[in-house]
Design a protein around this motif. Sequence first.
Motif, PDB file in Angstrom:
ATOM      1  N   GLY A 201      -3.644  16.597  13.731  1.00  0.00           N
ATOM      2  CA  GLY A 201      -4.271  16.774  12.430  1.00  0.00           C
ATOM      3  C   GLY A 201      -4.672  15.454  11.810  1.00  0.00           C
ATOM      4  O   GLY A 201      -5.141  14.542  12.476  1.00  0.00           O
ATOM      5  N   SER A 202      -4.455  15.309  10.531  1.00  0.00           N
ATOM      6  CA  SER A 202      -4.869  14.092   9.845  1.00  0.00           C
ATOM      7  C   SER A 202      -3.883  12.954  10.034  1.00  0.00           C
ATOM      8  O   SER A 202      -4.068  11.876   9.492  1.00  0.00           O
ATOM      9  N   ASN A 203      -2.819  13.183  10.774  1.00  0.00           N
ATOM     10  CA  ASN A 203      -1.837  12.126  10.958  1.00  0.00           C
ATOM     11  C   ASN A 203      -2.299  11.044  11.921  1.00  0.00           C
ATOM     12  O   ASN A 203      -1.751   9.956  11.930  1.00  0.00           O
ATOM     13  N   TYR A 204      -3.292  11.347  12.759  1.00  0.00           N
ATOM     14  CA  TYR A 204      -3.821  10.361  13.688  1.00  0.00           C
ATOM     15  C   TYR A 204      -2.710   9.700  14.489  1.00  0.00           C
ATOM     16  O   TYR A 204      -2.554   8.476  14.482  1.00  0.00           O
TER      17      TYR A 204
ATOM     18  N   PHE B  36       0.856  -1.185   0.000  1.00  0.00           N
ATOM     19  CA  PHE B  36       0.000   0.000   0.000  1.00  0.00           C
ATOM     20  C   PHE B  36       0.895   1.239   0.000  1.00  0.00           C
ATOM     21  O   PHE B  36       2.084   1.166   0.320  1.00  0.00           O
ATOM     22  N   GLN B  37       0.296   2.349  -0.342  1.00  0.00           N
ATOM     23  CA  GLN B  37       1.031   3.608  -0.335  1.00  0.00           C
ATOM     24  C   GLN B  37       0.808   4.302   1.003  1.00  0.00           C
ATOM     25  O   GLN B  37      -0.329   4.516   1.419  1.00  0.00           O
ATOM     26  N   ALA B  38       1.918   4.637   1.631  1.00  0.00           N
ATOM     27  CA  ALA B  38       1.864   5.220   2.964  1.00  0.00           C
ATOM     28  C   ALA B  38       2.143   6.714   2.882  1.00  0.00           C
ATOM     29  O   ALA B  38       3.286   7.128   2.681  1.00  0.00           O
TER      30      ALA B  38
ATOM     31  N   LYS C 171       0.813   4.584   7.606  1.00  0.00           N
ATOM     32  CA  LYS C 171      -0.619   4.830   7.509  1.00  0.00           C
ATOM     33  C   LYS C 171      -0.988   5.144   6.070  1.00  0.00           C
ATOM     34  O   LYS C 171      -0.387   6.024   5.453  1.00  0.00           O
ATOM     35  N   PRO C 172      -1.967   4.414   5.533  1.00  0.00           N
ATOM     36  CA  PRO C 172      -2.401   4.736   4.167  1.00  0.00           C
ATOM     37  C   PRO C 172      -3.052   6.104   4.103  1.00  0.00           C
ATOM     38  O   PRO C 172      -3.466   6.661   5.123  1.00  0.00           O
ATOM     39  N   GLY C 173      -3.168   6.627   2.911  1.00  0.00           N
ATOM     40  CA  GLY C 173      -3.847   7.890   2.739  1.00  0.00           C
ATOM     41  C   GLY C 173      -5.350   7.692   2.634  1.00  0.00           C
ATOM     42  O   GLY C 173      -5.880   6.643   2.994  1.00  0.00           O
ATOM     43  N   GLY C 174      -6.030   8.720   2.157  1.00  0.00           N
ATOM     44  CA  GLY C 174      -7.454   8.617   1.924  1.00  0.00           C
ATOM     45  C   GLY C 174      -8.296   8.619   3.175  1.00  0.00           C
ATOM     46  O   GLY C 174      -9.395   8.068   3.201  1.00  0.00           O
TER      47      GLY C 174
END
Lengths: 116, 116
Positions: B99-102, A28-30, A97-100
């Motif tokens: 932020g979105s990094n969780y 997967f893309q991280a 962590k994957p995106g999206g």
Amino acid sequence: GAVVSQHPSRVICKSGTSVKIECRSLDFQATTMFWYRQFPKQSLMLMATSNEGSKATYEQGVEKDKFLINHASLTLSTLTVTSAHPEDSSFYICSAKPGGGAYEQFFGPGTRLTVL
Amino acid sequence: GNSVTQMEGPVTLSEEAFLTINCTYTATGYPSLFWYVQYPGEGLQLLLKATKADDKGSNKGFEATYRKETTSFHLEKGSVQVSDSAVYFCALSDPNSGGSNYKLTFGKGTLLTVNP
């Protein structure tokens, strides 16, 4: 799916040398990768957060010039411990962590660093 | 800030005994909650998760329920096996921090040893 690898799994080096640890997301893309340090019998300490193509964000108390992090692609991040000393000996773990909008992190198996 | 408190180990049980590992948290927002397991010499594996109040996460016979009123996420298993021997980490991910990094905030970990 969601496999993260680390290389090497173990490394022993002399004091004063530099060591590079690789973290790869295999399937997967991280967009975000995290680097942790784990001391014996203790929890994981987040060292830094890296987003692909930008500078890493370091946690308070972590020396950015000593722990160089590069996240040059969506599947690879590297941690370089510069001028390593015995007190840098530890277990280093990365996660990706994957995106999206995904919030789950997938962890690598860790790298045991021993500095003599 | 965010924090996770879990019961200190080590915990030693006989096979088929009931397991509870307590975990409580503080968070600025509305976090997702996780239990991770770390087998000897390995990285972390996600065991189960819950993303909102009253959700029950379950996997491999382990369960944990997200209790917002008591800010808890206790891990339970009705009958442990020798192969369950590992370190268990409670963690939270707060979308309101980082932020979105969780980013994940971990508890100190609880070592579980199950004897035959």
